[in-house]
Scaffold this active site. Structure first.
Site: not given
Length: 219
Positions: A145-152
């Site tokens: 995971h990251c913050v939005m779960g879209r980039s990192r």
């Protein structure tokens, strides 16, 4: 709320693992060339599902957001054994091993910023190794995971599929994008493209070595 649900609604986002496996192709095309950033972005846009908190993108491998990572009850009920935080740090998703200290969860943190100028590639192999070690056992389940779960987080999962599952970048994107709405920033895409070129070259060299060895063994 039933015992199988969590406050983030995790119950309904865990599909059967068999549905996640890609179709197996007969070998990799010798003329494969790493696409440009715009072509890769089109792959993300094509057929991406609606955004949700968490999705299984490969058997036992999930990409999620901050809400999912902070939901200790939901993680425990879902049976997660490993968490890879791609936004580790005080100014991101500040969890860490202590946050899960009374749970049977192994934690790995990556301090990364979601900026095109940030070099995430230095974490590709360590993160991929953590994911691979977790998935060696059938009972394990890992959240990246990251913050939005879209980039990192998506970038690190793509790198794992390329490094340990022998996928091209195109194959990896298609695998993830059909199960979750993701879009790494342009800088991360550039780093993934470089990884793709390196891995494809290594595989071609390995294949050439095998072919040469076979020729030498022939009478």
């Amino acid at each position: 709320m039933t015992s199988g649900e969590s406050k983030t609604g995790l119950k309904n986002v865990y599909p059967s693992a068999k549905k996640l496996l890609p179709k197996v192709e007969e070998g990799e095309a010798e003329d494969y060339c790493t696409p440009g950033a715009f072509e890769l972005e089109r792959l993300f846009w094509k057929g991406s599902p609606q955004y949700t908190h968490v999705n299984e993108v490969w058997p036992k491998l999930y990409i999620g957001d901050e809400t999912t990572a902070l939901d200790r009850y939901g993680l425990q009920k879902a049976g997660f054994t490993h968490v890879l935080n791609a936004a580790h740090g005080r100014w991101n998703v500040d969890t860490g091993p202590d946050y899960y200290r009374d749970m049977a969860i192994e934690y790995h943190g990556v301090e990364a910023d979601d900026l095109p100028s940030f070099d995430l590639s230095v974490f590709f192999y360590p993160a991929a190794a953590f994911i691979d070690a977790a998935l060696r056992y059938d009972h394990n389940k890992i959240l990246v995971h990251c913050v939005m779960g879209r980039s990192r987080s998506a970038t690190l999962v793509l790198a794992y599929l390329m490094i340990h599952r022998n996928m091209t970048l195109v194959d990896a994107i298609q695998q993830v994008a059909k199960n979750r709405c993701v879009l790494p920033n342009r800088g991360f895409l550039k780093q993934l493209r470089e990884l793709d070129r390196q891995l494809v070259q290594q595989r071609r060299q390995a294949q050439q070595g095998e072919d040469a060895e076979k020729c030498e063994q022939e009478p």
